[in-house]
Design an enzyme around this catalytic site. Structure first.
Site: not given
Length: 296
Positions: A97, A199
């Site tokens: 991406l 996270d």
């Protein structure tokens, strides 16, 4: 290409059913634990993480988390392609991406989407398998009680590691004291087991070149949604629009600020265990603050 990348390309062939013969292999920056690469054949690009064989369980856990986030269909993530081992290296392959830092609009979209993600709930706190927070093993054996889960599966293992890594025994004992009193922060608050990124600091979120936000590098489990928000305030934080949009979509409990240092103590202890004494003072301040609050 090296023989290792030949094997990675073959694994991509097998998984996608389409011949992939990359003409360029370029290093990608940003990782602190593993190496990262872009493989490009002029038509398709893939993002590849590589590491020693010891990284294989980390990559498997990351793939499981990405697949869970993808299945929730709320916040975009890189698409998992395949994983495996090539010679003395483990690898993880994701769709590539084009990413850029979150702007105020992208951050607001992420805040709204994260609130939707947190409404995906499980039957108990935990995860089907243990995984990792950074390079540290993260215990996920399910438990019906959140204070017990967070104390025993999150804080206690980190404190045990901290003692091995040189933290003063008296401070570790104070940390265990926080665990023994942890129920005092949950007298009037009963969190649901929400699907978490796990996270969620600013380095694990971005937006694509055409706008939508993306999250990656998860350490997923079902837990209190406040843990994701608390970590999102660590290590530089997100644009202000992220927090405003999240609270507009799902307001936080009024006592969140009291629990925030509890949740972030986990990550500060982990950073002490991974990177050393620079985080010792911050961990000590958090432990002292929590003990003072819990003794009231």
């Amino acid at each position: 290409m090296t023989p290792g990348f030949d094997a990675i390309a073959a694994a991509i062939d097998e998984r996608t059913g389409t011949r992939f013969a990359p003409c360029t292999v370029s290093p990608v920056g940003g990782g602190s634990i593993h190496r990262a690469w872009q493989l490009d054949d002029g038509h398709r690009r893939f993002f590849v993480k590589t590491g020693g064989i010891a990284a294989a369980p980390m990559f498997a856990a990351e793939a499981l988390g990405l697949q869970a986030l993808t299945a929730a269909a709320v916040v975009p993530t890189p698409t998992f392609i395949t994983l495996g081992q090539a010679e003395a290296e483990a690898f993880l392959v994701l769709d590539y991406l084009d990413l850029k830092p979150l702007d105020q609009t992208g951050a607001a979209r992420l805040g709204t989407a994260l609130a939707q993600l947190h409404r995906v709930t499980g039957d108990s706190f935990g995860w089907p398998a243990d995984n990792f927070i950074g390079a540290t093993p993260q215990q996920n054996a399910p438990h019906p009680g959140w204070p017990h889960f967070f104390g025993e599966r999150r804080l206690r293992p980190q404190l045990q590691l901290a003692l091995q890594n040189g933290m003063d025994k008296a401070l570790v004992t104070k940390g265990h004291g926080v665990i023994e009193r942890i129920g005092g922060l949950f007298i009037d608050y009963r969190p649901a087991p929400s699907l978490l990124h796990g996270d969620l600091w600013s380095g694990n979120a971005a937006q694509t070149s055409d706008g939508p936000p993306v999250i990656f590098d998860p350490a997923c489990y079902y837990g209190d949604r406040e843990t994701d928000i608390a970590m999102a305030e660590l290590f530089g934080g997100f644009p202000a629009s992220f927090y405003a949009a999240y609270r507009a979509a799902w307001p936080l409990d009024p006592a969140y600020e009291l629990r925030k240092p509890l949740y972030n103590l986990y990550h500060i202890l982990n950073h002490f265990n991974l990177f050393g004494g620079a985080y010792l003072g911050q961990a000590q301040r958090m432990i002292e603050r929590l003990l003072a609050e819990l003794r009231r």
